[in-house]
Design an enzyme around this catalytic site. Structure first.
Site, short mmCIF file in Angstrom:
data_model
loop_
_atom_site.label_atom_id
_atom_site.label_comp_id
_atom_site.label_asym_id
_atom_site.label_seq_id
_atom_site.Cartn_x
_atom_site.Cartn_y
_atom_site.Cartn_z
N ASN A 9 0.87 -1.17 0.00
CA ASN A 9 0.00 0.00 0.00
C ASN A 9 0.91 1.23 0.00
O ASN A 9 1.55 1.53 1.00
CB ASN A 9 -0.87 -0.05 1.27
CG ASN A 9 -1.67 1.22 1.50
OD1 ASN A 9 -1.73 2.09 0.64
ND2 ASN A 9 -2.28 1.32 2.67
N TRP A 10 0.98 1.89 -1.14
CA TRP A 10 1.91 3.02 -1.27
C TRP A 10 1.38 4.30 -0.63
O TRP A 10 2.10 5.32 -0.61
CB TRP A 10 2.23 3.27 -2.76
CG TRP A 10 2.98 2.15 -3.42
CD1 TRP A 10 3.40 0.97 -2.84
CD2 TRP A 10 3.41 2.08 -4.79
NE1 TRP A 10 4.05 0.19 -3.76
CE2 TRP A 10 4.07 0.85 -4.97
CE3 TRP A 10 3.29 2.95 -5.89
CZ2 TRP A 10 4.61 0.46 -6.20
CZ3 TRP A 10 3.83 2.57 -7.10
CH2 TRP A 10 4.49 1.33 -7.25
N LYS A 11 0.15 4.28 -0.18
CA LYS A 11 -0.46 5.46 0.47
C LYS A 11 -0.26 6.71 -0.41
O LYS A 11 -0.24 6.61 -1.62
CB LYS A 11 0.06 5.62 1.90
CG LYS A 11 -0.15 4.33 2.71
CD LYS A 11 0.01 4.50 4.18
CE LYS A 11 -0.24 3.15 4.87
NZ LYS A 11 -0.14 3.22 6.32
N HIS A 94 -9.48 0.78 5.26
CA HIS A 94 -8.18 1.01 5.89
C HIS A 94 -8.37 1.91 7.11
O HIS A 94 -9.21 2.81 7.11
CB HIS A 94 -7.20 1.65 4.89
CG HIS A 94 -5.81 1.68 5.42
ND1 HIS A 94 -5.38 2.65 6.30
CD2 HIS A 94 -4.76 0.84 5.24
CE1 HIS A 94 -4.12 2.40 6.63
NE2 HIS A 94 -3.72 1.31 6.00
N GLU A 96 -6.81 4.37 8.16
CA GLU A 96 -6.70 5.80 7.89
C GLU A 96 -8.01 6.33 7.29
O GLU A 96 -8.39 7.49 7.53
CB GLU A 96 -5.49 6.06 6.97
CG GLU A 96 -4.20 5.89 7.76
CD GLU A 96 -3.03 5.33 6.98
OE1 GLU A 96 -3.01 5.43 5.74
OE2 GLU A 96 -2.10 4.78 7.63
N GLU A 166 -5.12 -5.27 10.67
CA GLU A 166 -4.12 -4.23 10.90
C GLU A 166 -4.41 -3.53 12.22
O GLU A 166 -5.23 -2.60 12.27
CB GLU A 166 -4.16 -3.21 9.77
CG GLU A 166 -3.85 -3.81 8.41
CD GLU A 166 -3.37 -2.76 7.43
OE1 GLU A 166 -2.26 -2.91 6.91
OE2 GLU A 166 -4.08 -1.77 7.21
N GLY A 172 2.56 2.13 10.90
CA GLY A 172 3.47 3.27 10.75
C GLY A 172 4.17 3.67 12.02
O GLY A 172 4.76 4.75 12.11
N SER A 212 3.58 -2.24 10.36
CA SER A 212 5.04 -2.27 10.53
C SER A 212 5.66 -3.62 10.14
O SER A 212 6.57 -4.10 10.81
CB SER A 212 5.42 -1.86 11.95
OG SER A 212 4.98 -0.54 12.21
N GLY A 233 2.91 -1.10 4.33
CA GLY A 233 2.87 0.32 4.03
C GLY A 233 4.28 0.86 3.78
O GLY A 233 4.82 0.76 2.67
N GLY A 234 4.88 1.41 4.82
CA GLY A 234 6.19 2.07 4.68
C GLY A 234 7.22 1.23 3.94
O GLY A 234 7.94 1.74 3.06
P1 PGA Z 1 2.90 0.23 7.73
O1 PGA Z 1 1.41 0.39 7.11
O2 PGA Z 1 3.48 -1.03 7.11
O3 PGA Z 1 3.62 1.46 7.31
O4 PGA Z 1 2.74 0.09 9.19
C1 PGA Z 1 0.57 -0.71 6.90
C2 PGA Z 1 -0.75 -0.26 6.34
O5 PGA Z 1 -1.25 0.79 6.75
O6 PGA Z 1 -1.33 -0.94 5.47
#
Ligand code: PGA
Length: 249
Positions: A9-11, A94, A96, A166, A172, A212, A233-234
């Site tokens: 997930n490149w956000k 998600h 967010e 998640e 993050g 993470s 994500g990251g």
């Molecule tokens: P993260 O994000 O790997 O940066 O913790 C995961 C996600 O939100 O899908």
């Protein structure tokens, strides 16, 4: 047997040139990868990335979709428009979207049903906040989000649904759930699917872990019985970190 599914997930990151560079590198480095893969760039990058991943073993995902097909919905993007770009999967619910943009279970369920109706695969994200975990409510929160997210989804469509567990406190933050804690929630969610759709469906559904995930912890997480992959994500923003996760052994 369930296959491992590793999604990036490149956000809200990257320009078209940067996205193209990463997508090209991933195509090259994952072409002999043994698992199922997906990248989910921002809407503005989808067309660029679609041209690069088309015909490869990397699926194209979007990070959200509107709850309506078309109409007066300023700023929204429809599943029809996403499909037109070659999108195969949408990430919905998600944390967010839930916690920063106020999406509730009913809205997520509406989006999910629309995406399924148009033949897309859906990654439905569920997960508890830190205060919910501390109050002993992690399982209940995940159960509610799963049940409400899937309300009205026919058993025949469940094969196109992936769940991503998640824990919000792990996203993050660098804090990962221990493989044991994550597996316990995955097992619980699998049980919820069993109650809704029966044991066969529960055994088949892919449940990714997210929060993470890094090259250093991917293999231990994936070794757990109920963890079938990762939503990253990251660490998905660079080949140096995504490829080792995608090729964990
Ligand atoms: P993260 O994000 O790997 O940066 O913790 C995961 C996600 O939100 O899908």
């Amino acid at each position: 047997m369930r296959e491992y599914y590793i999604a990036g997930n490149w956000k809200m990151h990257k320009t078209r040139a940067e996205a193209a560079e990463l997508a090209r590198a991933l195509v090259g480095q994952l072409k002999d990868g043994k698992h199922k893969y997906l990248v989910a760039p921002s809407f503005t990058l989808l067309e660029t990335v679609a041209a690069i991943v088309k015909g490869t073993n990397i699926r194209l995902g979007a990070q959200n979709a509107a709850a309506e097909e078309q109409g007066a919905h300023t700023g929204e993007v429809s599943v029809l428009q996403l499909k037109d770009l070659g999108v195969q999967t949408v990430i919905l619910g998600h944390s967010e979207r839930r916690h920063t943009y106020g999406e509730d279970d009913a809205l997520i369920n509406k989006k999910l049903k629309l995406a399924l109706r148009h033949g897309l695969e859906v990654i439905l994200c569920v997960g508890e906040l830190l205060e919910e975990r501390e109050a002993g409510r992690a399982e209940a929160v995940c159960e509610t989000q799963t049940v409400k997210g899937l309300e009205g989804v026919a058993a025949g469509d469940l094969g196109r649904v992936v769940i991503a567990y998640e824990p919000v406190w792990a996203i993050g933050t660098g804090k990962t759930a221990t493989p044991e804690d994550a597996d316990a929630i995955h097992a619980y969610i699998r049980g919820v699917i069993g109650k809704l759709y029966g044991p066969e469906a529960a055994g088949k559904i892919i449940i990714q872990y997210g929060g993470s995930v890094k090259p250093e912890n991917a293999a231990q997480l994936m070794a757990k019985e109920n963890i079938d992959g990762a939503l990253v994500g990251g660490a998905a923003l660079k080949t140096e970190t995504f490829v080792p996760i995608a090729k964990f052994s």
